[in-house]
Write a protein that holds these residues in place. Structure first.
Motif, short mmCIF file in Angstrom:
data_model
loop_
_atom_site.label_atom_id
_atom_site.label_comp_id
_atom_site.label_asym_id
_atom_site.label_seq_id
_atom_site.Cartn_x
_atom_site.Cartn_y
_atom_site.Cartn_z
N UNK A 102 0.88 -1.31 0.08
CA UNK A 102 -0.08 0.15 -0.07
C UNK A 102 0.68 1.24 0.04
N UNK A 103 2.05 1.30 0.78
CA UNK A 103 2.78 2.28 0.96
C UNK A 103 3.43 2.68 -0.58
N UNK B 12 -1.10 5.47 1.17
CA UNK B 12 -1.32 6.14 2.47
C UNK B 12 -1.51 7.50 2.09
N UNK B 13 -2.48 8.13 2.82
CA UNK B 13 -2.68 9.51 2.49
C UNK B 13 -1.83 10.37 3.25
N UNK B 14 -0.95 9.73 4.23
CA UNK B 14 -0.21 10.68 5.22
C UNK B 14 0.76 9.61 5.85
N UNK B 15 1.75 10.38 6.19
CA UNK B 15 2.89 9.40 6.89
C UNK B 15 2.21 8.89 8.41
N UNK B 16 1.11 9.64 8.85
CA UNK B 16 0.50 9.21 10.12
C UNK B 16 -0.36 7.92 10.00
N UNK B 17 -1.14 7.86 8.66
CA UNK B 17 -1.89 6.79 8.26
C UNK B 17 -0.78 5.42 8.36
N UNK B 18 0.45 5.63 7.63
CA UNK B 18 1.23 4.57 7.67
C UNK B 18 1.65 4.16 9.09
N UNK B 19 1.95 5.09 9.95
CA UNK B 19 2.62 4.90 11.35
C UNK B 19 1.44 4.10 12.06
#
Length: 72
Positions: free
Chosen positions: A41-42, A51-58
């Motif tokens: 997904x990344x 992922x729409x943001x690094x926060x979503x990935x995190x």
């Protein structure tokens, strides 16, 4: 010389755009499962599916880590 380098770069970029990356599990069976899905997904080419943001990935990585701690 510059022109032929630019042409080769364009050809390489087009080839990359049309290809899809191998899933991690195909490279190493130990990387099959949730981490494989997160990495795919990344690296998704379609921005709407990434992922729409690094926060979503995190957040997904944190869920994965937490679940492994409970199992381990």
């Amino acid at each position: 010389m510059f022109r032929s380098t630019r042409t080769r770069t364009g050809v390489a970029a087009a080839a990359l755009a049309l290809s899809s990356a191998a899933l991690l599990g195909a490279c190493d069976p130990a990387l099959h499962g949730d981490i494989e899905v997160i990495v795919a997904k990344a690296l998704e080419k379609d921005a709407g599916r990434r992922y729409q943001s690094a926060g979503d990935l995190a957040a997904d990585l944190q869920v994965l880590c937490d679940s492994r701690r409970r199992l381990g």
